[in-house]
Design a protein around this motif. Structure first.
Motif, short mmCIF file in Angstrom:
data_model
loop_
_atom_site.label_atom_id
_atom_site.label_comp_id
_atom_site.label_asym_id
_atom_site.label_seq_id
_atom_site.Cartn_x
_atom_site.Cartn_y
_atom_site.Cartn_z
N PRO B 252 0.84 -1.21 0.00
CA PRO B 252 0.00 0.00 0.00
C PRO B 252 0.87 1.26 0.00
O PRO B 252 1.87 1.33 0.72
CB PRO B 252 -0.78 -0.10 1.32
CG PRO B 252 -0.66 -1.53 1.76
CD PRO B 252 0.64 -2.02 1.21
N TRP B 253 0.47 2.24 -0.77
CA TRP B 253 1.20 3.51 -0.80
C TRP B 253 1.20 4.18 0.57
O TRP B 253 2.13 4.88 0.94
CB TRP B 253 0.62 4.45 -1.85
CG TRP B 253 1.21 4.22 -3.21
CD1 TRP B 253 0.61 3.57 -4.25
CD2 TRP B 253 2.52 4.59 -3.66
NE1 TRP B 253 1.49 3.52 -5.32
CE2 TRP B 253 2.65 4.15 -4.98
CE3 TRP B 253 3.59 5.27 -3.06
CZ2 TRP B 253 3.81 4.36 -5.73
CZ3 TRP B 253 4.75 5.48 -3.81
CH2 TRP B 253 4.85 5.02 -5.12
N ARG B 254 0.12 3.94 1.34
CA ARG B 254 0.04 4.51 2.69
C ARG B 254 1.27 4.11 3.51
O ARG B 254 1.82 4.91 4.25
CB ARG B 254 -1.24 3.99 3.35
CG ARG B 254 -1.59 4.62 4.67
CD ARG B 254 -2.89 4.00 5.19
NE ARG B 254 -4.03 4.27 4.34
CZ ARG B 254 -4.70 5.42 4.32
NH1 ARG B 254 -4.31 6.40 5.11
NH2 ARG B 254 -5.72 5.60 3.53
N ASP B 255 1.71 2.84 3.33
CA ASP B 255 2.90 2.38 4.06
C ASP B 255 4.18 3.01 3.50
O ASP B 255 5.07 3.38 4.25
CB ASP B 255 3.01 0.84 3.98
CG ASP B 255 1.84 0.14 4.66
OD1 ASP B 255 1.06 0.85 5.33
OD2 ASP B 255 1.70 -1.07 4.50
N LEU B 257 4.55 5.82 2.10
CA LEU B 257 4.63 7.26 2.36
C LEU B 257 4.45 7.60 3.85
O LEU B 257 4.31 8.77 4.21
CB LEU B 257 3.55 7.99 1.54
CG LEU B 257 3.68 7.82 0.02
CD1 LEU B 257 2.45 8.36 -0.68
CD2 LEU B 257 4.93 8.51 -0.50
N ALA B 258 4.49 6.57 4.71
CA ALA B 258 4.21 6.78 6.14
C ALA B 258 5.17 7.79 6.77
O ALA B 258 4.79 8.50 7.70
CB ALA B 258 4.27 5.45 6.88
N ARG B 263 2.10 16.43 4.60
CA ARG B 263 1.41 15.97 3.40
C ARG B 263 0.84 17.14 2.60
O ARG B 263 0.06 17.92 3.12
CB ARG B 263 0.27 15.03 3.78
CG ARG B 263 0.69 13.63 4.08
CD ARG B 263 0.82 13.39 5.58
NE ARG B 263 1.65 12.23 5.88
CZ ARG B 263 1.18 11.00 5.95
NH1 ARG B 263 -0.08 10.76 5.75
NH2 ARG B 263 1.98 9.99 6.20
N TRP B 279 -3.31 13.47 -2.92
CA TRP B 279 -2.64 12.65 -1.90
C TRP B 279 -3.57 11.53 -1.41
O TRP B 279 -3.15 10.38 -1.25
CB TRP B 279 -2.21 13.53 -0.72
CG TRP B 279 -1.31 12.83 0.22
CD1 TRP B 279 -1.67 12.16 1.35
CD2 TRP B 279 0.11 12.68 0.09
NE1 TRP B 279 -0.56 11.62 1.95
CE2 TRP B 279 0.55 11.91 1.20
CE3 TRP B 279 1.05 13.11 -0.86
CZ2 TRP B 279 1.88 11.57 1.39
CZ3 TRP B 279 2.38 12.78 -0.67
CH2 TRP B 279 2.78 12.02 0.44
N ASP B 280 -4.85 11.87 -1.22
CA ASP B 280 -5.81 10.87 -0.75
C ASP B 280 -5.97 9.73 -1.76
O ASP B 280 -6.01 8.56 -1.37
CB ASP B 280 -7.19 11.53 -0.52
CG ASP B 280 -7.13 12.54 0.62
OD1 ASP B 280 -6.18 12.47 1.42
OD2 ASP B 280 -8.03 13.40 0.69
N GLU B 283 -2.88 7.53 -1.63
CA GLU B 283 -2.83 6.71 -0.41
C GLU B 283 -3.83 5.56 -0.42
O GLU B 283 -3.69 4.62 0.35
CB GLU B 283 -3.03 7.58 0.83
CG GLU B 283 -1.76 8.29 1.27
CD GLU B 283 -1.77 8.62 2.76
OE1 GLU B 283 -2.88 8.86 3.27
OE2 GLU B 283 -0.69 8.64 3.36
N ARG B 284 -4.82 5.64 -1.28
CA ARG B 284 -5.76 4.53 -1.39
C ARG B 284 -5.26 3.44 -2.33
O ARG B 284 -5.83 2.36 -2.40
CB ARG B 284 -7.12 5.03 -1.92
CG ARG B 284 -7.95 5.81 -0.89
CD ARG B 284 -9.42 5.89 -1.32
NE ARG B 284 -9.60 6.48 -2.65
CZ ARG B 284 -9.68 7.80 -2.88
NH1 ARG B 284 -9.57 8.66 -1.88
NH2 ARG B 284 -9.86 8.26 -4.09
N ARG B 286 -2.27 0.85 -4.28
CA ARG B 286 -1.12 0.01 -3.97
C ARG B 286 -0.07 0.23 -5.04
O ARG B 286 -0.37 0.75 -6.11
CB ARG B 286 -1.52 -1.47 -3.95
CG ARG B 286 -2.35 -1.81 -2.73
CD ARG B 286 -2.91 -3.22 -2.81
NE ARG B 286 -3.76 -3.47 -1.65
CZ ARG B 286 -3.31 -3.95 -0.49
NH1 ARG B 286 -2.04 -4.26 -0.35
NH2 ARG B 286 -4.13 -4.13 0.51
#
Lengths: 68, 411
Positions: B252-255, B257-258, B263, B279-280, B283-284, B286
């Motif tokens: 996941p991009w969320r990971d 870019l953690a 942001r 950005w949202d 982050e959703r 992969r």
């Protein structure tokens, strides 16, 4: 087999003969460079070959596959 | 007057340890450590190599993601082929090939040498980036350590954006100015000196080598069945050194870019020839080339540029456009005339002029009308700015800026 015109862009210097000889397929953009607007049909094949031969920069080619 | 790159060309880079290519970084970039880790480079037959790269779907990592197996099969078909390692990373926001040169040069070179042997090629050409001297020194040092059963020839590309383009590289190898020329045939059919030429990006070669030396990445649990293995990413953050990470496909991009502290509303995915993504939205997602392409944000060479939250993305787009217009090789009419016109119109949007229709018209006039993909990539960026930064365009038209108040901004 359908034909298409392709432009060798670095060679083209916007002389515009292709448009003069083949207005059905070649338009010019606002800077005078060719805009290929369609396929070369059987009826236009002879004119297209003439345009390719007449290009003073040898920047035009007729290819057998459709354009990319 | 030349427009500088809005993102400085990195010669220093933070490289994070990764699960495959970037594993064991602590042992250094040297050949003895490399051989101790992986063992000797195996001799592989062409059929075996083709079978392996096809099975895990190795794809070009210069940005186009063309299947490596297809190129390899094509190059094997004609006269004796030539192999090229392309390290000329013209995109300033990219640092992954620099990272490989500094930490894993022998993986890159092993991939090319093993493939050259399988193809019975006699020559491997290594093309270095003129604007990144530390990268070049690292590769030359690695070449000094090796005794390869092929002739290795080194070239240094011009420090320009388009110098890494395949046809520009072939021009350089032929001793001509390294500017793009029209390709009438794929270089795997007719490239250097008319020979079939297998030209791939440094990361692609590193993946080929890792496959031969360490085996199928899926067996190591890396990636998905649709996209096995890993990919290198450059996270380029305004005001910080670029960071290179190796992640498995499907992460996941969320990971990924953690760690980003501040942001922004939108990030630039795929670099200067890439697309804006909110950005949202990012982050959703992969890390998947297929999924990202389907969402209109192709991963390209694996770059995510993260502007500061106070940087106006529209103003940054205008700066990037000015730079890209300046980096035109000035040989193809639509690019030579169209890119400066586009850059001026996008600057006009920043200043609040209502020029979106003119921008769209110019984009259509430039798209697909050049010897290389420079105009196409530039248009991709502009179109994504209109599509994703619509609120910002609207705000500027009424004399505001959605990112920061207009009076604070200098442009």
């Amino acid at each position: 087999m359908s034909h298409a015109l392709r432009v060798d862009w670095p060679s083209c210097h916007a002389r515009g003969l292709c448009h003069e000889l083949l207005p059905e397929v070649v338009d010019l953009d606002e800077w005078g460079y060719p805009l290929v607007t369609g396929e070369v049909t059987e009826a236009l094949l002879a004119d297209a070959r003439a345009a390719v031969r007449a290009c003073p920069r040898l920047a035009l080619r007729l290819v057998e596959a459709p354009p990319r | 007057m030349s427009a500088p790159s809005p993102v400085p060309v990195p010669d220093r880079v933070v490289v994070h340890p990764g699960p495959a290519l970037l594993a064991g970084l602590e042992s250094g970039p040297w050949l003895p450590a490399h051989r101790a880790r992986f063992g000797p480079l195996p001799d592989v037959s062409l059929d075996d190599l083709l079978d392996r790269v096809a099975r895990v779907g190795v794809a070009g990592r210069g940005g186009a993601a063309f299947p490596f197996a297809t190129k390899l099969a094509t190059a094997a078909r004609g006269r004796r082929p030539v192999v090229v390692v392309n390290l000329a990373e013209g995109e300033p926001a990219s640092a992954k090939d620099t990272a490989l040169a500094l930490t894993r040069p022998h993986l890159v070179l092993d991939g090319a040498v093993a493939t050259a042997r399988a193809l019975r090629a006699r020559e491997v050409h290594v093309v270095l980036p003129g604007e990144r001297p530390r990268t070049s020194v690292a590769v030359l040092r690695a070449l000094d350590e090796r005794r390869d059963p092929v002739r290795v020839r080194v070239h240094t590309a011009s420090p320009t954006f388009v110098a890494g383009q395949a046809r520009a590289v072939l021009e350089l190898m032929a001793g001509r100015p390294d500017l793009p020329v029209t390709a009438w045939q794929p270089e795997a059919v007719a490239g250097h000196a008319g020979r079939p030429t297998l030209l791939s990006n440094a990361e692609t070669w590193a993946h080929v080598a890792h496959l031969l030396l360490a085996g199928d990445p899926l067996r190591a649990g890396l990636g998905t069945t649709a996209e096995p293995g890993t990919t290198l990413l450059t996270i380029s953050r305004e005001g910080a050194l670029p960071e290179v990470r190796e992640v498995a496909h499907g992460t996941p991009w969320r990971d990924v870019l953690a760690d980003v502290p501040d942001r922004p509303a939108a990030a630039l995915v795929g670099g200067f020839h890439g697309t804006w993504a909110s950005w949202d939205h990012l982050e959703r997602m992969r890390v998947s080339r297929a999924a990202m392409r389907a969402e209109g944000m192709p991963l390209g060479a694996g770059i995510v540029h993260v502007p500061a939250p106070t940087t106006c993305p529209l103003a940054l787009t205008a700066d990037v456009l000015a730079y890209l217009a300046d980096q035109s090789a000035r040989r193809c009419g639509p690019c030579l005339n169209g890119l400066p016109a586009l850059a001026a119109e996008v600057r006009g949007l920043v200043a609040g002029r209502d020029g979106t229709r003119r921008v769209e018209r110019l984009a259509a006039l430039v798209d697909g009308r050049g010897a290389c993909a420079h105009p196409d990539g530039t248009v991709r960026l502009v179109r994504s700015a209109l599509a994703v930064l619509g609120d910002e365009v609207e705000a500027h038209r009424s004399g505001q800026c959605a990112t920061r108040s207009l009076r604070e901004v200098t442009w």
